[in-house]
Scaffold this motif. Structure first.
Motif, short mmCIF file in Angstrom:
data_model
loop_
_atom_site.label_atom_id
_atom_site.label_comp_id
_atom_site.label_asym_id
_atom_site.label_seq_id
_atom_site.Cartn_x
_atom_site.Cartn_y
_atom_site.Cartn_z
N THR A 15 -9.62 -17.47 22.97
CA THR A 15 -10.82 -16.84 22.42
C THR A 15 -11.94 -17.85 22.26
OG1 THR A 15 -9.41 -15.29 21.20
CG2 THR A 15 -11.69 -15.48 20.47
N SER A 16 -11.59 -19.08 21.87
CA SER A 16 -12.59 -20.11 21.65
C SER A 16 -12.85 -20.95 22.90
CB SER A 16 -12.16 -21.03 20.50
OG SER A 16 -12.02 -20.30 19.31
N ASN A 17 -11.79 -21.33 23.59
CA ASN A 17 -11.93 -22.21 24.75
C ASN A 17 -11.11 -21.72 25.94
OD1 ASN A 17 -12.99 -24.04 22.61
ND2 ASN A 17 -12.95 -25.55 24.24
N GLU A 31 -13.76 -25.93 28.16
CA GLU A 31 -15.03 -25.63 27.51
C GLU A 31 -14.96 -24.29 26.79
OE1 GLU A 31 -18.70 -26.26 29.53
OE2 GLU A 31 -17.90 -27.82 30.86
N PRO A 32 -15.91 -24.02 25.89
CA PRO A 32 -15.91 -22.74 25.17
C PRO A 32 -15.98 -21.55 26.13
CG PRO A 32 -17.40 -24.27 24.11
CD PRO A 32 -16.95 -24.93 25.39
N SER A 33 -15.29 -20.48 25.77
CA SER A 33 -15.23 -19.27 26.61
C SER A 33 -16.36 -18.32 26.25
CB SER A 33 -13.87 -18.58 26.46
OG SER A 33 -13.55 -18.41 25.09
N ILE A 34 -17.58 -18.77 26.45
CA ILE A 34 -18.75 -17.97 26.12
C ILE A 34 -19.77 -18.08 27.25
CG2 ILE A 34 -19.85 -19.87 24.84
CD1 ILE A 34 -20.94 -17.70 22.92
N MET A 35 -20.51 -17.00 27.47
CA MET A 35 -21.50 -16.94 28.55
C MET A 35 -22.81 -16.39 28.00
SD MET A 35 -18.88 -14.87 31.01
CE MET A 35 -19.69 -15.09 32.58
N ALA A 36 -23.92 -16.86 28.57
CA ALA A 36 -25.25 -16.36 28.18
C ALA A 36 -25.89 -15.68 29.38
CB ALA A 36 -26.12 -17.51 27.70
N LEU A 47 -22.98 -21.23 30.59
CA LEU A 47 -21.62 -20.96 30.15
C LEU A 47 -21.04 -22.23 29.56
CD1 LEU A 47 -19.02 -20.86 33.06
CD2 LEU A 47 -21.33 -21.68 33.40
N GLY A 48 -19.92 -22.08 28.86
CA GLY A 48 -19.26 -23.24 28.27
C GLY A 48 -20.07 -23.88 27.16
N HIS A 49 -20.08 -25.21 27.14
CA HIS A 49 -20.78 -25.94 26.08
C HIS A 49 -22.26 -25.60 26.02
CE1 HIS A 49 -17.36 -28.33 24.95
NE2 HIS A 49 -17.23 -28.86 26.15
N GLU A 50 -22.86 -25.43 27.19
CA GLU A 50 -24.29 -25.13 27.25
C GLU A 50 -24.60 -23.79 26.60
OE1 GLU A 50 -27.86 -24.81 30.61
OE2 GLU A 50 -25.83 -25.41 31.22
N ALA A 51 -23.74 -22.80 26.84
CA ALA A 51 -23.94 -21.48 26.22
C ALA A 51 -23.64 -21.53 24.72
CB ALA A 51 -23.05 -20.44 26.90
N TYR A 52 -22.63 -22.30 24.34
CA TYR A 52 -22.26 -22.41 22.92
C TYR A 52 -23.41 -23.00 22.10
CZ TYR A 52 -19.61 -23.67 18.74
OH TYR A 52 -19.18 -23.80 17.44
N ASP A 53 -24.12 -23.96 22.69
CA ASP A 53 -25.26 -24.57 22.00
C ASP A 53 -26.40 -23.58 21.78
OD1 ASP A 53 -23.96 -27.00 21.87
OD2 ASP A 53 -24.89 -27.81 23.67
N MET A 54 -26.42 -22.50 22.58
CA MET A 54 -27.46 -21.48 22.45
C MET A 54 -27.09 -20.41 21.43
SD MET A 54 -28.15 -20.96 26.54
CE MET A 54 -29.32 -19.61 26.34
N PHE A 55 -25.83 -20.36 21.02
CA PHE A 55 -25.32 -19.28 20.18
C PHE A 55 -26.10 -19.18 18.86
CE2 PHE A 55 -22.32 -17.20 17.28
CZ PHE A 55 -21.92 -16.13 18.06
N ILE A 65 -21.91 -13.32 25.65
CA ILE A 65 -20.69 -12.55 25.93
C ILE A 65 -19.46 -13.46 25.85
CG2 ILE A 65 -19.41 -11.24 27.68
CD1 ILE A 65 -22.05 -10.17 28.70
N VAL A 66 -18.47 -13.00 25.11
CA VAL A 66 -17.15 -13.66 25.09
C VAL A 66 -16.18 -12.66 25.70
CG1 VAL A 66 -15.36 -14.70 23.67
CG2 VAL A 66 -17.75 -14.96 23.01
N PRO A 67 -15.79 -12.83 26.96
CA PRO A 67 -14.96 -11.82 27.64
C PRO A 67 -13.52 -11.76 27.17
CG PRO A 67 -15.32 -13.70 29.07
CD PRO A 67 -16.16 -13.94 27.86
N ILE A 68 -13.10 -12.73 26.36
CA ILE A 68 -11.72 -12.78 25.89
C ILE A 68 -11.74 -12.81 24.37
CG2 ILE A 68 -9.55 -14.07 25.91
CD1 ILE A 68 -10.95 -15.28 28.62
N LYS A 69 -11.11 -11.84 23.74
CA LYS A 69 -11.08 -11.78 22.28
C LYS A 69 -9.63 -11.61 21.82
CE LYS A 69 -13.14 -9.49 18.28
NZ LYS A 69 -14.01 -8.39 17.81
N ASP A 70 -9.22 -12.46 20.89
CA ASP A 70 -7.86 -12.43 20.36
C ASP A 70 -6.83 -12.53 21.47
OD1 ASP A 70 -9.10 -12.04 17.92
OD2 ASP A 70 -8.95 -9.87 18.04
N GLY A 71 -7.16 -13.34 22.49
CA GLY A 71 -6.23 -13.57 23.59
C GLY A 71 -6.15 -12.44 24.59
#
Length: 352
Positions: A15-17, A31-36, A47-55, A65-71
């Motif tokens: 969920t986080s990485n 890297e973090p599992s997040i996308m902008a 995506l990854g660290h770059e997207a996390y810094d924008m959160f 968007i975090v495409p994976i939640k709670d595994g």
């Protein structure tokens, strides 16, 4: 094509990485599992660290968007897009063709959720997809010889889920999973600061508070920390001063639910394995294992030894790396049958 000639890829879709391991190359992505996304042009911005810094700092036309939640994959298209961009960035997109994929997932995902995980890998070009429980791979990555007929309790505290399992003779005997994990602990910290100080803080700030001050037992060098957020009443920026003791009380209260789940697990454990656990104790894995005082916390409650995995954050994918040899041998012996192979068009899937 022989199994040893195929590319072996292991993925810990947290969920986080997101962590990716490629055979003969090691861990290639962590890297973090997040996308902008830019919603006006429907293009990926970061995506990854770059997207996390924008959160928490974007305007209305940028969607996080975090495409994976709670595994579990909650957005199939976004998950495929994420993997495509990750491996395209690494210039390794072709490695998916006819590859062997090992996916790590929480222990209590449903068969439908396992199928969704597999489908993402098949759509990326994989030929053989195998799903294993995260907690099992974490045990292997922690250096436990799971093939021995000896009971081991493994507690894997990730970002979205906490998995607890008793492992013996090569597999999981009994397991439990809860959504009380890293992200839920951040939410508990946010709730406390809002109720106690009338200050609304973001998830990133709460995460930082947990890392800087978080503990489950008293430690040397306890201190206070300033956090900045929005005043709930006035709506203006406001500062709050938080102490280590306050954060500890929040975390200990939340961990009580994990403790209760372990007690329930132990009550359903065969007596012979319970004897092993007194000797072997608990093995702690995942990012939550880095909390100060976590060993003392569990030892004090259960009176058993506790050890922290040598690589808590990468333990699952390290276990997948070791498990590669087991999978290749099993494929030679047709252990998985048709259940792990890509289904041809027009035929019915036969999932394991």
């Amino acid at each position: 094509m022989k199994s040893e000639d195929r590319t072996f890829i292991a993925l810990d879709l947290g969920t986080s990485n997101i962590l990716a391991y490629v055979g003969k190359q090691g861990i290639v992505y962590n890297e973090p599992s997040i996308m902008a996304y830019d919603t006006l042009t429907n293009t990926l911005l970061a995506l990854g660290h770059e997207a996390y810094d924008m959160f928490g700092k974007t305007h209305d036309h940028i969607q996080m968007i975090v495409p994976i939640k709670d595994g579990v994959i909650t957005d199939l298209d976004a998950a495929k897009d994420l993997l495509k961009h990750v491996f395209s960035k690494l210039k390794m997109l072709n490695d998916w063709k006819n590859s062997i994929i090992l996916l790590a997932c929480p222990s209590e995902v449903t068969e439908l959720e396992r199928t969704a995980l597999k489908q993402v890998a098949y759509d990326m070009g994989a030929d053989i997809v195998i799903v294993e429980e995260e907690v099992k791979m974490a045990a292997v990555g922690a250096g436990i010889n799971i093939d021995l007929a000896k009971g081991n309790v493994v507690i894997d505290i990730g970002g979205g889920t906490t998995d607890i399992a008793i492992i013996s003779a090569g597999d999981i005997i009994i397991s439990r999973s809860t959504k009380l994990a890293g992200n839920a602990l951040n939410e508990e910290i946010k709730k406390y600061i809002r109720s106690e100080y009338n200050v609304l803080i973001g998830s990133k700030t709460a995460e930082n508070v947990k890392i800087e001050l978080g503990s489950l037992a008293k430690y040397k060098g306890e201190r206070t920390m300033s956090v900045f957020g929005r005043d709930v009443v006035s709506g203006l920026p406001k500062e709050a001063l938080i102490s280590s003791e306050e954060v500890r009380n929040v975390l200990v209260n939340a961990f009580g639910r994990i403790t209760n789940m372990i007690i329930e697990l132990m009550e359903n454990t065969p007596p012979e394995l319970a004897g092993d656990i007194i000797t072997n104790g608990f093995t702690l894995c995942g990012g939550g294992a880095l909390l100060r005082g976590i060993k003392e916390y569990f030892t004090g409650i259960f009176s058993v030894p506790c050890t922290v995995s040598p690589n808590p954050l990468t333990g699952v994918v390290e276990g997948c790396k070791i498990w590669e040899k087991v999978i290749l041998k099993r494929l030679e012996n047709d252990y998985y049958g048709k259940g792990a192979r890509k289904v041809k068009k027009g035929s019915q899937p036969d999932f394991i």
